[in-house]
Enzyme design. Structure first.
Site, short mmCIF file in Angstrom:
data_model
loop_
_atom_site.label_atom_id
_atom_site.label_comp_id
_atom_site.label_asym_id
_atom_site.label_seq_id
_atom_site.Cartn_x
_atom_site.Cartn_y
_atom_site.Cartn_z
N ASP A 35 0.92 -1.37 0.01
CA ASP A 35 0.12 -0.05 -0.05
C ASP A 35 0.88 1.27 -0.20
OD1 ASP A 35 -1.24 -1.04 3.20
OD2 ASP A 35 0.62 0.12 2.73
N LYS A 57 -4.16 4.04 -1.82
CA LYS A 57 -3.94 5.12 -2.31
C LYS A 57 -3.68 6.17 -1.20
CE LYS A 57 -8.56 6.96 -3.06
NZ LYS A 57 -9.43 7.23 -4.06
N MET A 172 -3.37 8.38 12.39
CA MET A 172 -4.65 8.88 11.52
C MET A 172 -5.86 10.00 12.08
SD MET A 172 -5.50 5.12 9.86
CE MET A 172 -5.24 4.13 11.42
N1 SAH Z 1 0.82 0.08 10.30
C1 SAH Z 1 1.15 1.39 10.52
C2 SAH Z 1 -0.12 2.27 10.72
C3 SAH Z 1 -1.02 2.32 9.56
S1 SAH Z 1 -2.17 3.43 9.59
C4 SAH Z 1 2.11 1.45 11.55
O1 SAH Z 1 2.25 0.24 12.23
O2 SAH Z 1 2.77 2.69 11.64
C5 SAH Z 1 -1.56 4.83 8.89
C6 SAH Z 1 -1.05 5.91 9.83
O3 SAH Z 1 0.19 5.70 10.31
C7 SAH Z 1 -1.00 7.31 9.11
O4 SAH Z 1 -2.32 8.17 9.16
C8 SAH Z 1 -0.04 8.11 10.21
O5 SAH Z 1 -0.74 8.43 11.42
C9 SAH Z 1 0.73 6.82 10.59
N2 SAH Z 1 1.91 6.75 9.99
C10 SAH Z 1 2.57 6.01 9.23
N3 SAH Z 1 3.88 6.22 8.70
C11 SAH Z 1 4.07 7.45 9.16
C12 SAH Z 1 5.26 8.31 9.09
N4 SAH Z 1 6.30 7.84 8.60
N5 SAH Z 1 5.18 9.47 10.03
C13 SAH Z 1 4.30 9.62 10.71
N6 SAH Z 1 2.96 8.73 11.09
C14 SAH Z 1 2.98 7.82 10.08
#
Ligand code: SAH
Length: 261
Positions: A35, A57, A172
């Site tokens: 994704d 997306k 999120m």
């Molecule tokens: N499985 C992922 C989370 C997926 S939900 C994890 O463990 O991190 C998607 C959310 O993750 C985004 O809306 C944001 O809140 C966070 N996120 C993912 N990558 C990020 C990054 N590089 N910096 C800040 N927030 C991030």
């Protein structure tokens, strides 16, 4: 013979934060289902002949309904392939990895889960925020701000989290930040509690903004912060003024924070 599905955490962005196991499996996979949060440098580790299937997306909206993603994994595995389902961060942290594992179990396809560095841990580490600290916080809570906090049957009773005295890590949450922070304060969280927003943590676009819980929604909007971002709320967030080490754009840090030693 059915193939195998690996639910693999790709980490927060910096390719060096990939685990060795994830690295190996990505390099071996015959199919990669990924994704939008997966960095291109990480996808580049895949075999040239690996089938690549993009199923998400930007903006959090799915171009693929979850059911379709599960069908794709099942179809590829039934073709006998070694499939890597690559997700940002950790697959079992707000990543629907659980639902995908359940779908695989239901049809008898073997799977493994490879944990990844979840973005809240990475955002805090790179921003200079120890999520626990003997003087400031003994507990950490991971929450999603994705659901509409105004819906009457909201699963998260935000007011309760205003009383915990724990560090709160919000995933999120950018769209709903105004309501969330208002409800936390209604629950007793002091308006002056430090709040840190970290966008695109660990990547070349990493930015962070430290302010208070009362101001974070407005200030982060004015500074143009958006998804993907983690919001860390709690006394520990102010330690970023002292401990930030990643050479990144620290957007603003106007307030003097008087932390207990
Ligand atoms: N499985 C992922 C989370 C997926 S939900 C994890 O463990 O991190 C998607 C959310 O993750 C985004 O809306 C944001 O809140 C966070 N996120 C993912 N990558 C990020 C990054 N590089 N910096 C800040 N927030 C991030």
């Amino acid at each position: 013979m059915n193939g195998m599905v690996y639910l693999v955490g790709a980490g927060p962005g910096d390719p060096e934060l990939l685990t060795r196991k994830a690295h190996r499996l990505i390099g071996e996979a015959e199919a990669i289902v990924y994704d939008y949060l997966v960095a291109p440098e990480i996808l580049a580790l895949a075999r040239a002949d690996a089938e690549r299937v993009f199923v998400g997306k930007k903006g959090g909206g799915f171009c693929c309904p979850q059911r379709d993603i599960e069908s794709i994994l099942i179809r590829l595995a039934r073709e006998g392939k070694s499939v890597v389902r690559l997700k940002g961060g950790d697959p079992f942290m707000f990543g629907r990895g659980g639902e995908e594992a359940e779908a695989l179990v239901a049809v008898g396809i073997p799977f493994e889960v490879v944990p990844g560095v979840t973005s809240a841990l990475a955002a805090a580490a790179y921003a200079g925020v120890p999520l626990t600290h003997r003087a400031h916080a003994s507990a950490v809570v991971f929450l999603t701000g994705h659901e509409d906090p105004n819906k009457p049957d909201s699963a998260i009773h935000w007011e309760d989290y205003g009383k915990l005295g724990a560090t709160l890590c919000l995933y999120m949450s950018m769209k709903n930040l105004e309501t969330i922070t208002r409800r936390l304060q209604a629950g007793g969280l002091s308006a002056e509690t430090p709040a840190l927003v970290v966008q695109s943590a660990t990547t070349g676009n990493h930015r962070q903004l430290l302010t208070s819980v009362a101001k974070v929604a407005l200030e982060s909007e004015h500074a143009g912060f958006g998804s993907p971002a983690i919001v860390v709320i709690g006394e520990v967030a102010a330690l970023s003024t002292k401990l930030a080490w990643f050479e990144s754009a620290v957007v603003a840090s106007a307030t003097e924070w008087n932390l207990r030693p």
